[in-house]
Design an enzyme around this catalytic site. Structure first.
Site, PDB file in Angstrom:
ATOM      1  N   LYS A  53       0.835  -1.219   0.000  1.00 52.87           N
ATOM      2  CA  LYS A  53       0.000   0.000   0.000  1.00 52.87           C
ATOM      3  C   LYS A  53       0.866   1.265   0.000  1.00 52.87           C
ATOM      4  O   LYS A  53       0.607   2.192  -0.748  1.00 52.87           O
ATOM      5  CB  LYS A  53      -0.910   0.050   1.248  1.00 52.87           C
ATOM      6  CG  LYS A  53      -1.941  -1.043   1.335  1.00 52.87           C
ATOM      7  CD  LYS A  53      -2.917  -0.768   2.474  1.00 52.87           C
ATOM      8  CE  LYS A  53      -2.289  -0.866   3.851  1.00 52.87           C
ATOM      9  NZ  LYS A  53      -1.849  -2.211   4.247  1.00 52.87           N
ATOM     10  N   ARG A  60      -9.493   1.481   8.649  1.00 54.72           N
ATOM     11  CA  ARG A  60      -9.216   0.059   8.867  1.00 54.72           C
ATOM     12  C   ARG A  60     -10.388  -0.625   9.554  1.00 54.72           C
ATOM     13  O   ARG A  60     -10.322  -1.819   9.820  1.00 54.72           O
ATOM     14  CB  ARG A  60      -7.976  -0.082   9.743  1.00 54.72           C
ATOM     15  CG  ARG A  60      -6.680  -0.312   8.979  1.00 54.72           C
ATOM     16  CD  ARG A  60      -5.576  -0.447  10.015  1.00 54.72           C
ATOM     17  NE  ARG A  60      -4.422  -1.158   9.561  1.00 54.72           N
ATOM     18  CZ  ARG A  60      -3.291  -0.586   9.177  1.00 54.72           C
ATOM     19  NH1 ARG A  60      -3.187   0.703   9.107  1.00 54.72           N
ATOM     20  NH2 ARG A  60      -2.259  -1.334   8.854  1.00 54.72           N
ATOM     21  N   ARG A 118      10.907  -6.510   4.678  1.00 59.32           N
ATOM     22  CA  ARG A 118      10.716  -5.053   4.542  1.00 59.32           C
ATOM     23  C   ARG A 118      11.725  -4.306   5.414  1.00 59.32           C
ATOM     24  O   ARG A 118      11.999  -4.706   6.542  1.00 59.32           O
ATOM     25  CB  ARG A 118       9.292  -4.686   4.965  1.00 59.32           C
ATOM     26  CG  ARG A 118       9.061  -3.185   5.084  1.00 59.32           C
ATOM     27  CD  ARG A 118       7.617  -2.814   5.032  1.00 59.32           C
ATOM     28  NE  ARG A 118       6.772  -3.470   6.008  1.00 59.32           N
ATOM     29  CZ  ARG A 118       5.436  -3.366   6.012  1.00 59.32           C
ATOM     30  NH1 ARG A 118       4.832  -2.660   5.074  1.00 59.32           N
ATOM     31  NH2 ARG A 118       4.729  -3.971   6.938  1.00 59.32           N
ATOM     32  N   ARG A 147      10.985  -2.698  10.873  1.00 57.57           N
ATOM     33  CA  ARG A 147       9.965  -2.215  11.806  1.00 57.57           C
ATOM     34  C   ARG A 147       9.827  -3.195  12.959  1.00 57.57           C
ATOM     35  O   ARG A 147       9.878  -4.408  12.746  1.00 57.57           O
ATOM     36  CB  ARG A 147       8.624  -2.096  11.072  1.00 57.57           C
ATOM     37  CG  ARG A 147       8.445  -0.799  10.336  1.00 57.57           C
ATOM     38  CD  ARG A 147       7.245  -0.794   9.443  1.00 57.57           C
ATOM     39  NE  ARG A 147       6.014  -1.281  10.052  1.00 57.57           N
ATOM     40  CZ  ARG A 147       4.813  -1.164   9.486  1.00 57.57           C
ATOM     41  NH1 ARG A 147       4.699  -0.571   8.310  1.00 57.57           N
ATOM     42  NH2 ARG A 147       3.738  -1.625  10.066  1.00 57.57           N
ATOM     43  N   ARG A 164      -1.708  -9.078  13.288  1.00 61.89           N
ATOM     44  CA  ARG A 164      -2.097  -8.036  12.331  1.00 61.89           C
ATOM     45  C   ARG A 164      -2.889  -8.649  11.174  1.00 61.89           C
ATOM     46  O   ARG A 164      -3.850  -8.056  10.692  1.00 61.89           O
ATOM     47  CB  ARG A 164      -0.855  -7.309  11.804  1.00 61.89           C
ATOM     48  CG  ARG A 164      -0.316  -6.304  12.827  1.00 61.89           C
ATOM     49  CD  ARG A 164       1.169  -6.066  12.636  1.00 61.89           C
ATOM     50  NE  ARG A 164       1.508  -5.361  11.427  1.00 61.89           N
ATOM     51  CZ  ARG A 164       2.706  -5.415  10.859  1.00 61.89           C
ATOM     52  NH1 ARG A 164       3.664  -6.162  11.370  1.00 61.89           N
ATOM     53  NH2 ARG A 164       2.938  -4.708   9.772  1.00 61.89           N
TER      54      ARG A 164
END
Ligand code: AMP
Length: 221
Positions: free
Chosen positions: A13, A88, A127, A162, A174
């Site tokens: 995203k 969300r 990531r 992260r 998540r």
């Protein structure tokens, strides 16, 4: 024009929103980035939000909705926004409709990114993000590595993983929350006739930048 980026964690995203922003001048508003900036600056909002984020839970609507409402009053949001990570929940989506309605605006496009689950987890684990809160560039050690390992191409700051991407329990949580709380938004926006679903997957050789290019071309038509 107002755009929402929808999709599970790790579908890209932020990458797609960033590319659309760079090519159209529309501002990208990432609720995750706002929270992370507040966490690194240890503001009261950051300290509160961190309790939820570090566990992979959503920050309560009572905190998130007013934060976005305020952000939408900034000057740079006057010509439309790309919302990345908000809404969300259905409650957030309904609140957003009301906020925009009061300004005579609406959501024009919802980009729903879909990626196979096995790729998603790998994308989250690989990531890396820039530690400079004013840069926030995102990389992937496999799919989109920086030119120099561990260093941001754009600003030269160190990259890091992260915290919530390095915690397997938080990743699992998540993804569960996405299914339970966020995925109903697909139907919500489908019913409004603004949904555009795009598959991002290495298996079909279609990445975020390809999706972004097509969307930018359509916007500029
Ligand atoms: P993201 O960078 O979009 O993956 O967001 C990182 C974390 O910030 C999420 O896992 C949530 O804990 C929190 N967060 C971001 N956006 C929202 C939102 N719209 N509502 C509640 N929590 C959010």
């Amino acid at each position: 024009m107002n755009i929402i980026m929808l999709g599970a964690q790790g579908t890209g995203k932020g990458t797609v929103a960033g590319e659309i922003s760079e090519n159209t001048g529309m501002v990208q508003i990432s609720t995750g980035d706002i929270f992370r900036k507040n966490i690194s600056e240890k503001t009261p909002l950051g300290i509160e939000a961190d309790k939820f984020i570090s566990q992979g839970n959503l920050v309560p609507d009572e905190i998130t909705i007013p934060m976005v409402e305020d952000r939408l009053t900034w000057d740079d949001a006057k010509n439309g926004v790309i919302l990345d990570g908000f809404p969300r929940t259905i409650k957030q989506a309904e609140a957003l409709d009301k906020i925009l309605e009061a300004k005579g605006e609406k959501i024009d496009l919802v980009v729903n990114l879909v990626t196979p689950k096995e790729e998603i987890i790998d994308r989250m684990l690989t990531r890396r993000v820039c530690t400079n809160p004013d840069c926030k560039a995102t990389y992937n050690t496999k799919l989109h590595p920086p030119k120099v390992e561990g260093i941001c191409d754009k600003c030269g700051s160190p990259l890091k993983q992260r915290d919530d991407d390095s915690n397997p329990d938080a990743i699992k949580r998540r993804l569960e929350i996405y299914e339970e709380k966020t995925s109903p938004l697909v139907e919500y926006y489908k019913n409004k006739g603004v949904l555009r679903t795009e598959t991002v997957s290495i298996s079909i050789n279609r990445m975020g930048k390809d999706v972004a290019r097509d969307i930018v071309n359509d916007i500029k038509k």
